[in-house]
Design an enzyme around this catalytic site. Structure first.
Site, mmCIF file in Angstrom:
data_model
loop_
_atom_site.group_PDB
_atom_site.id
_atom_site.type_symbol
_atom_site.label_atom_id
_atom_site.label_comp_id
_atom_site.label_asym_id
_atom_site.label_seq_id
_atom_site.Cartn_x
_atom_site.Cartn_y
_atom_site.Cartn_z
ATOM 1 N N ASP A 187 0.865 -1.179 0.000
ATOM 2 C CA ASP A 187 0.000 0.000 0.000
ATOM 3 C C ASP A 187 0.905 1.232 0.000
ATOM 4 O O ASP A 187 1.749 1.375 0.883
ATOM 5 C CB ASP A 187 -0.855 -0.035 1.288
ATOM 6 C CG ASP A 187 -2.204 0.623 1.114
ATOM 7 O OD1 ASP A 187 -2.252 1.679 0.459
ATOM 8 O OD2 ASP A 187 -3.203 0.095 1.647
ATOM 9 N N ASP B 79 -2.887 4.737 -2.422
ATOM 10 C CA ASP B 79 -3.910 5.325 -1.565
ATOM 11 C C ASP B 79 -4.309 6.730 -2.001
ATOM 12 O O ASP B 79 -3.453 7.533 -2.380
ATOM 13 C CB ASP B 79 -3.314 5.387 -0.146
ATOM 14 C CG ASP B 79 -4.301 5.837 0.900
ATOM 15 O OD1 ASP B 79 -5.250 5.094 1.164
ATOM 16 O OD2 ASP B 79 -4.117 6.940 1.455
ATOM 17 N N GLU C 166 -6.568 3.942 -5.604
ATOM 18 C CA GLU C 166 -7.821 4.276 -4.918
ATOM 19 C C GLU C 166 -8.196 5.688 -5.332
ATOM 20 O O GLU C 166 -7.502 6.651 -4.993
ATOM 21 C CB GLU C 166 -7.643 4.195 -3.397
ATOM 22 C CG GLU C 166 -8.980 4.362 -2.679
ATOM 23 C CD GLU C 166 -8.868 4.995 -1.308
ATOM 24 O OE1 GLU C 166 -9.791 4.822 -0.505
ATOM 25 O OE2 GLU C 166 -7.855 5.680 -1.034
ATOM 26 N N HIS D 77 -11.044 -2.419 4.151
ATOM 27 C CA HIS D 77 -10.902 -1.938 5.530
ATOM 28 C C HIS D 77 -11.624 -0.616 5.787
ATOM 29 O O HIS D 77 -11.593 -0.108 6.898
ATOM 30 C CB HIS D 77 -9.413 -1.781 5.838
ATOM 31 C CG HIS D 77 -8.781 -0.713 4.983
ATOM 32 N ND1 HIS D 77 -8.678 -0.814 3.611
ATOM 33 C CD2 HIS D 77 -8.275 0.499 5.296
ATOM 34 C CE1 HIS D 77 -8.120 0.280 3.126
ATOM 35 N NE2 HIS D 77 -7.869 1.096 4.128
ATOM 36 N N ASP D 78 -12.235 -0.041 4.757
ATOM 37 C CA ASP D 78 -12.958 1.220 4.913
ATOM 38 C C ASP D 78 -14.468 1.023 4.841
ATOM 39 O O ASP D 78 -15.220 1.992 4.862
ATOM 40 C CB ASP D 78 -12.556 2.207 3.796
ATOM 41 C CG ASP D 78 -11.113 2.672 3.913
ATOM 42 O OD1 ASP D 78 -10.579 2.700 5.031
ATOM 43 O OD2 ASP D 78 -10.522 3.008 2.864
#
Ligand code: GLC
Ligand code: CA
Length: 546
Positions: free
Chosen positions: A100, A202, A254, A319-320
């Protein structure tokens, strides 16, 4: 691992949230050693890539998404040797490593920021986004941060404000500064040399802030105001050309996707940006707006736009987000049926499936009894804002429970022993009390489990190119809870049908016969007629047409 040009299309990517996966040293926090111990489990599931949420040094204001040293491993997670051991163990099992990259912002404890905030004329002064106060001494503009409150924070030493689209401890880096940009690219080069196979990048839609008047200042959120500006695309193209394209590393950004065109801009092979994109939608928006009808519209549009030279990251969880079976399925009476239906939907769509840890055993949302039990900075800030805006404590807690990212972050449920086998110590976030019924050990023993359903889907994908490369055509009505489509490739055609409701439904489709071969279903029997597929609650069925 060496990579061919389009290798990313055959990936099934498993996302690990390291803090919650497996504790390897008994301190209640997941770590790299624990991850390595579970590699055989991942191999058995059949996935061929792991994306790990950030494991770099971090003060953990946003659980690793605030990085203070990009070249070191977070102490709680272990050492660089532990990371290397995980990498080697994964590679030995044919599992690619996807790191990430958090490059929109750093932690405020990063040495660059520590220097930058000292004065307006040191080497690092311009590494972040600094602006003078407005005439009244207030913030330069009215932008709000994603996690609540102003997106600007005042620093007396400089007499200026810095921009932070996320928490105030996550200052945005200044990509417009050539030296800062090269330093950022050095981070990627470092991890490339470490043998990483790809990156999840990210919050990457806001590199160019457009503060010179190109951003839409009328929007409250800075992130909506400047998303997807041309400058951002140029920075991404430069990064990819210099660090990623030469070795065909896999990339998934993302990003903000407001139109199918936005998705194409990020993923078209002709543009040299990413292989695929994870569109970010705030949980509260998703909970309120998702529907099978909207899914279908979106599927049709993005397929048409991207089919020529783009690609899709397919995911229902990360995870969000809330847990998928709680959000899109039914985590009560139809827990198993709906978890399997969602799995089948995910794997039959065109694109590369992402499986978030625990979804393969149908892990569910959790309701923690008090706001103090929540760890997620977003939830805690949101709760405060709701109280300020007049909500009662009960109401604010209820909304927080639904949207909290902690729903996805409770520890992995390995077995029915204390703390679900995640750790012998008290975990950093409580284990969902349903771990006694929902856990890996139980599902490994049960041939009919959600785990084994995932395993079958992943195996099917490996054995049948139609699932990876097949064309896609929606065949269900636009309205209604059934999503059905055909995947076809060189004379092979599969029909995949998914009932997103607990009511009985029916799909009428000429090509299907009563005795058509069923490749996979979450019910054991089928009473089909020619031209018709009856569907029970959350039924999913994949039928071979030719
Ligand atoms: C991304 C991450 C999220 C994080 C944010 C700021 O949306 O997925 O977890 O809080 O970026 O880095
Ligand atoms: Ca640990």
């Amino acid at each position: 691992m060496k990579h061919k040009k389009d290798w990313f299309k055959e990936l099934v990517i498993y996302q690990i949230y390291p803090r919650s996966f497996q504790d390897g040293n008994g301190d209640g926090i997941g770590d790299l050693k624990g991850m390595a111990e579970r590699l055989d489990y991942l191999k058995e599931l059949g996935i061929n890539a792991v994306w790990m949420s950030p494991v770099y040094a971090s003060p953990n204001v946003d659980n690793g998404y605030d990085i203070s040293d990009y070249y070191r491993i977070m102490e709680e997670f272990g050492t660089m040797e532990d990371w290397e051991a995980f990498r080697d163990g994964a590679h030995e099992r044919g599992i690619a490593i996807i790191m990430d990259l958090v490059l929109n912002h750093s932690s405020d404890l990063h040495p660059w920021f520590q220097e930058s905030k000292k004065s307006r004329d040191n080497k690092f002064s311009d590494y972040y986004i600094w602006r003078d106060p407005a005439e009244d001494g207030g913030a330069p503009n009215g932008w709000l941060s994603v996690f609540g409150g102003s997106a600007w924070e005042y620093v007396p030493e400089r007499g200026q404000y810095y921009l932070h689209f996320f928490a105030r401890q996550q200052p945005d880096l200044n990509w417009a500064n050539d030296e800062a940009r090269e330093k950022i690219l050095d981070i990627v080069r470092f991890w490339n040399k470490k043998g990483v196979d790809g990156y999840r990048i990210d919050a990457i839609s806001y590199l160019d802030k457009g503060l010179d008047g190109r951003a839409d200042m009328s929007q409250a959120f800075g992130t909506s105001s400047c998303a997807n500006l041309e400058g951002t695309h140029q920075y991404i193209q430069e990064m990819v050309a210099k660090t990623i394209a030469p070795d065909h590393l896999m990339t998934v950004g993302e990003v903000i996707v407001n139109t199918p065109q936005d998705a194409w801009n990020y993923t078209s092979a002709s543009r040299g940006e990413f292989n695929m994109a994870i569109p970010f939608i705030p949980p509260i928006v998703e909970i309120e707006t998702w529907s099978p009808t909207n899914f279908k519209k979106n599927l049709a549009e993005t397929y048409e736009t991207l089919k020529k030279d783009g690609w899709w990251a397919r995911f229902l969880s990360n995870h969000d987000k809330p847990r998928q079976v709680s959000l899109y399925g039914n985590d009560g009476a139809y827990w198993k049926e709906s978890a399997k239906m969602l799995a089948s939907y995910l794997h039959t769509l065109p694109g590369s499936p992402f499986v978030f840890q625990g979804e393969e055993i149908g892990m569910t949302n959790i309701k923690l009894p008090s706001i103090d039990d929540y760890n997620d900075i977003d939830t805690r800030n949101y709760y405060k804002t709701m109280l300020q805006e007049g909500a009662s404590e009960e109401e604010a807690l209820r909304v927080s429970q639904n949207i909290s990212r902690d729903n996805a972050r409770t520890p992995m449920q390995w077995n029915s022993s204390v703390h679900g086998g995640f750790s012998l110590a008290e975990p950093w976030l409580p284990v969902n009390p349903n771990y006694r019924e929902i856990n890996v050990e139980q599902q490994l023993q049960d041939e009919d489990s959600i785990f084994h359903f995932y395993q079958k889907l992943i195996r099917l994908r490996k054995e049948n190119p139609v699932m990876v490369y097949g064309d896609f055509q929606l065949v269900s009505e636009t309205e209604g809870p059934v999503i059905a489509f055909i995947r076809s490739l060189e004379g092979t055609a599969w029909l995949a049908v998914h009932n997103f409701s607990e009511e009985e439904q029916k799909l009428c489709w000429d090509g299907v016969r009563a005795d058509s071969e069923v490749i996979l279903s979450n019910y054991s029997s089928r009473e089909g007629r020619d031209g018709e597929i009856p569907l029970r609650a959350y039924e999913t069925v994949i039928v071979k047409l030719s």
